[in-house]
Design a protein around this motif. Sequence first.
Motif: not given
Length: 256
Positions: A68-78, A107-111, A118-125, A127-130
């Motif tokens: 749900p956090r990846a849906e429009p208006e959610g913090p992960w959507h963009e 931010p992500g989901v562990t299964v 395994a934990r998949a994290l919210v994608p990003g650049r 070069a800017a990985a934490p």
Amino acid sequence: MSILDPLAARYATWLSLPPEATNDTAGEDPENVRAMPVVLRIDRDPLPARTPLLEAAAAAAIAVCLDPRAEPEGPWHEEVDTWVRGRIRKVSRRARGAHWAAVQELPGVTVEVDGAAARALVPGRVAAAPREVSRLQISGSELPDDEPGPVPADTPVLWCNPHVPMTAGKAAAQVGHATMLLAALLHASGQHDRLRAWSTRDFRCAVRTPTAERWAALHPGADPDLAWRTHTVVAVRDAGFTEVAPGTVTILAQWP
């Protein structure tokens, strides 16, 4: 409307590209390359079993996309939406101990599947990985083959190419692509109830290696639409940046 619609729209086109075009990065700015980090918990003792670890990675990747956090208006959507509209790169890394604990705060989901996690994290650049991610090793994810049992009833199967050996890290990225494609095609073909039911089972799936004969029978060849209509099969075709040749079909995902 689904965040995975762009993926479904270009699926057949991607599968039909000549091999040399699959990894064409001309004009791509390295600073803006995006990827989903997939962190595999690989302790020294005991080592996780390969199949449950891949099944956990596959479920975690699609869980991030359809959270749900990846849906429009959610913090992960963009971040998720921008990534899905481009190449769906994933970078698998291994972690244990304090490093594994640290990525749980991102931010992500562990299964977890049968003791493997395994934990998949919210994608990003990339070069800017934490730092919690960039300090993790990409290499060293070799795990011995195991012997998984029968596929549970009503469970999607991710068939690994029997002709192409892959490390667990490489395979984890590929099965993550597979669940995304499977979900995208289910939604695009109007099978929303099946997709919702899958989500209630935490996107559980089975990873198996078929015989060469079964692989050949399921392979979509030049007609991915026919393979979907007749076998509910989608294919993951790799760009060939690591381990396998460009254009290699690594996984066939089959809806039961």
